[in-house]
Structures are given as C-alpha cells and as structure tokens.
Enzyme design. Sequence first.
Site, PDB file in Angstrom:
ATOM      1  N   ASP A 262      69.874  26.492  18.540  1.00 37.04           N
ATOM      2  CA  ASP A 262      70.977  26.893  19.410  1.00 37.04           C
ATOM      3  C   ASP A 262      72.320  26.480  18.817  1.00 37.04           C
ATOM      4  O   ASP A 262      72.400  25.683  17.869  1.00 37.04           O
ATOM      5  CB  ASP A 262      70.803  26.274  20.793  1.00 37.04           C
ATOM      6  CG  ASP A 262      71.219  27.216  21.910  1.00 37.04           C
ATOM      7  OD1 ASP A 262      72.061  28.096  21.657  1.00 37.04           O
ATOM      8  OD2 ASP A 262      70.715  27.067  23.035  1.00 37.04           O
ATOM      9  N   ASP A 328      72.060  34.988  26.734  1.00 36.39           N
ATOM     10  CA  ASP A 328      71.519  34.074  27.734  1.00 36.39           C
ATOM     11  C   ASP A 328      71.406  34.734  29.103  1.00 36.39           C
ATOM     12  O   ASP A 328      70.833  34.152  30.025  1.00 36.39           O
ATOM     13  CB  ASP A 328      72.398  32.819  27.847  1.00 36.39           C
ATOM     14  CG  ASP A 328      72.083  31.805  26.766  1.00 36.39           C
ATOM     15  OD1 ASP A 328      71.029  31.934  26.118  1.00 36.39           O
ATOM     16  OD2 ASP A 328      72.895  30.879  26.552  1.00 36.39           O
TER      17      ASP A 328
END
Length: 622
Positions: A262, A328
């Site tokens: 990430d 996301d």
Amino acid sequence: MPVRAAGDQRAYADGLGTQHHGDALHDSHNIAAGCRPARGGFLLPRLRPRECFQAAKNRVAAWSSTKSVATSAGTATTGPWLYASHSDQGLGGLSARFHDHLRARPGHPHRSRPVVLNTWEAVYFDHDLDRLTHLADLGAEVGVERFVLDDGWFRHRRDDRSGLGDWYVDETVWPSGLRPLIDHVRAPGMEFGLWVEPEMVNPDSDLARAHPEWILATGGRTPADRRSQQVLDLTHPEAYAYILERLDDLLTEYDIAYLKWDHNRELVDAGHSPSGEPAVHRQTLAVYALLDELRARHPGLEIESCSSGGGRVDLAILERTDRVWASDCNDALERQSINRWTGLLLPPELVGSHIGAARSHTTGRTHDLAFRAGTALFGHLGIEWDLTRASESERAELAHWVSLHKQLRSLLHTGRVVRVDHADPALWAHGVVSHDRTEAVFALTSVATPVAAHPGTLRLPGASTPTPPTACARCPRPTRSPAWNAEPPSCAPRTASPCPAASWNTSASRSPTSTPNNSSCSTSRVAEPPPRGSKAGKTGGPGRWAAGTVPLTPCYAASGRRPSSSVPTTRLYAGRPKAGPTSGTQSSRTSRAVSAVLGNVRPQNAEDHAEGQCLGAVRLLT
C-alpha cells in the site's frame, strides 16, 4: 525523452498521430493515446494527425518541465519511456494493443489468477485468531485460493494513527506469531498474503521516534499529516536497509506468497534531510530497487500495487508487481466506471476486482449479490466481505459465482476485451472474445435510468462472419434455452410472422423449444451460473446479472420490439431464468444497476436481417 511505439507501423516513432471523429469511441474510429510509465496517461481525440503529433510533444514537454532532475556538467540522465499507440478501431483497438504489449512481457503473470479473500472490510483492525481462522474456513468453502491478512498485524497498530514503520508482528495480538493462522490457511491449499506499507511511517511509532531524520521534509518543517502518516525517506541508506531487512525477515520466517503493498498518501514537501534537496526521483528509484531486491531474494513472490486504490497504476510499477487495486471504493456501481476506464490500459487479470458486502462501506449504497459478483467477475476476482455475517444461501450463491469465474478465467484473462457503444448512455456493454473468435462472454449493465423503456437489439463486435444455416430465414424465432444451458442449440426455419419475442423453455429439463426441421449450429462450452438468489428490490429489476459463454457462429434472434403482455418471457434473477409475463415498462428504472445475459452474438460484419441471414441478437429481458 525516448518514445516507444506500441502497435503497427502507422504509429509515429517520435510522437502520436491520429484523428478521432464521431460519438462511438470504442469501435471503428481512429484514435491515439500515450502512457507515461511513471504517472498516468492521456488521450488525444478529435485532432488531425499533425495536430495530435504536436499536442503529444507539448504535453510531454510540459510534464517534463515540472519534473526537473539536476545533473552536473559532463553527466547524463535518462528519463522515463513514453509508450504510445494508434488504432483505426477506436478505443477497443487501442486498448488491445496495450493489453497485447503487457501480456507479452516476460514477467507478466501467466498462471491462473487465484481468487482472493482480503480481510480488511471483514475485520478491519480487530485481529483475532479464532475469528480469522473461521473466516478462512468459510473462504475455502466458497472457493477462495488466496487469503490476505490486511492492516493491523504489526506492533502498536490498533488504529490508523500509530505503528507504521514498526514491522514486527504484534506480540500482544499474535502471541505465537502469524504461524498458527498461516498453517490454518495453508492446510486446505490456500496461499497466504500480507498487507504492508513500507514507504510510510506514523509519527507515533518507535521508528519515527528513533529516526525523525528519516522523514521526507524540506524547509525546516514537517509536511502536513495525511492519514496521520508521513513518507519514509528511502534515499537514506540506513532507512532503506531497515525496511529491506524487516520485509526479508518476514518473508523468510513465514510462508508468504503475496504482499499487498500500500501507499496511502501523496509526497508533499518531499525533501531529503538535512539539506532539503528534492528527493522524489531518487525515492522512486529506491522503491524500485527495494521491490526488485525482494523479488530476487524470494522468487515466486507476487506483489500488488495497492496505493490507496489506484494511486500508483503505471507501466514502471507494473514491471515489478503482479496486479493493481483500482480503487478503495468497492461499490459495484462505482466499480463499473472504474473498471471500464482502468481497463483501457490494463488487461483484466491485472486489476483486482472484489465482491464486497451488500452495503458499501464507502458510499452506503446497497446492491444485491448478483450485481456485485457480476461486476467483479471479469477482473482478478476477490472477496472483500465478512463471510461470517453472510447467510448460508448467500455463501452458496457466492460459491457458484466463484465457480463460474474459474470456468471462464482462461477466457477472461487471455481474450480480447470488447466494449460496445450504445445509443443510451445508461446502458454499458462489454465482453471478452477469444483470439480465435470461437468463444465470448458479454455483460450488459444499466448504470442509470435508461432513456428508453426497451433497449432494443444490441450489436456485439468481435465475431467472425458465420456461414448462415440454409434453413434459417429472415427474423427467425429463438429455438433454444438460454446460453447457460448445456444442451447444444439448434437452428430452425421461420415458422411465424412477425417474429415473436423470445420464448425460452424454463422447465426442469431446460430443453430447447421444439421446432421442426432443425439444422445444426456450431457451439461453444457454456457455464452454469449461480442459482437464483434473493429477489431484487421492490421495482423487481435492479441488480440482476447473468453470464455464459456463447457461440460466435450464432443462429438465433430475439425480437427487438417490446413483447405484448400475453407473450411469456424470461425474468432473470442472478442468472436463473423464471417464466413470467412482461410488464409495460422496463424494470430497471432506478439509480441502481442491472446486468443481463447477452444470450447470442451478432457478428460484427454480418449482413442485415433483410438478407435472410440467421443472426444472433440480444434483448434485455424484464
């Protein structure tokens, strides 16, 4: 700046040349695009070839002027490659060239993409061994092949405000380490993956307190916090060595096949201490070196470029990673748009696409399982859902969708992606056609309230010209059950006038409608869709989806006119047909989305019905 031309010789070697015209972007129009490996891309529509050529040079020059790299006298630096392509077949042809280019890379993932279960939206930071092992068991039952433990496993990480940089398994949460969970995941044959964010650090961490000079900063100030975190300066040799050592130790100690990598904030005031000199370029190279070294030390390791969902999707990072997380936002309606445009550059197998919970945690929208699964079906499939809260029937339906994806995976992740221009902007159609053009799967989705009550027939590109069966006549009536039925179809002469609406047999045997003088048609394998799940909303239509591979030498047509209420038709609920009368209006008149199976394919270059050719056509059934 060097330029590589991806495509045939019509692409300019030192720029882009094209022209685009009309409203149909995806088919039969000249268009060009460029993609910088390090950040995004651009489209150059509605320009003459030389105008496009100059526009491309101007955009590259403008971008380069904002990304200056200082060099001393007598030295040289190499800038990033610009990849460009031209196509006279619209965005579809342009996209195909980028897909072919990426698939031809030596490092492109060639084994089947494992179905993922990611724990983030299931447990967030609430890590508990019993809960996670139960989740893993349920995942294995529905067909999951890779279990990924997301954020929250390392020291001091009980929320998103602390712990980044302290890459040690948290002894208070995992007193026996991660091995009990990993062993449990590996027992039924699933792979184990782990979330990391190596380029970031929380000020509230042991690492930041010990080495505040390892934070990217300039001007004698610390950059503003973003998600309570700062960027770790990997251009410091000691910081780079620390991160490499921690990740290498984790990968050595545990059986980890996959890292979800990430990167949740932008680089702002990104200077190297103590001088504050610009460090973005060197930071980028350090990240590449870190990824390369980890993969060299651990062959077979796969890495996802997550980056807050779509924050780092470029050709350079894809040389070192195996897939990206497009967003996301896991709302299926939003993902229709996200996947559509991300897929212009990336083939489906590189784009993570997960089935979330009924209520999206980012938008609050609610969609039924059929629509969520139908949206995720085409990409690198995963699950982002607390299956311990799903009902037994929901898990059974999910298992069927996973099974369907596995049946179609070889086609979805190797074939040519096709997008269809529709006159109604609320209706989106897309599919994948095999390279030999013998097999395809398509989806039709309503992403808004359609303009017309009935969408009519839809022409699907990608098929070769069939040899028309001699027994077929103008406007033949459909003579077989839907595409998901395993029985081979048949082709029949016209027996009625005018051509009635589709009337598919929905008996237990699901046999084709009986007609005389049938002649044979070529067939392709078909896939059984999930069983009927819960009904759609009160309007009866939103959120439906069905899929199946279909013959590309078709010989069935469904009427483009609205059927009368007395004509039986087929209602689709999560892919299972149910006989019932039609209503006077189309049922998908809400902001939610609906997808329906495209049961037959009309070849791109087939002649019109008036020529007597037996054509495949599609109606959106109520």
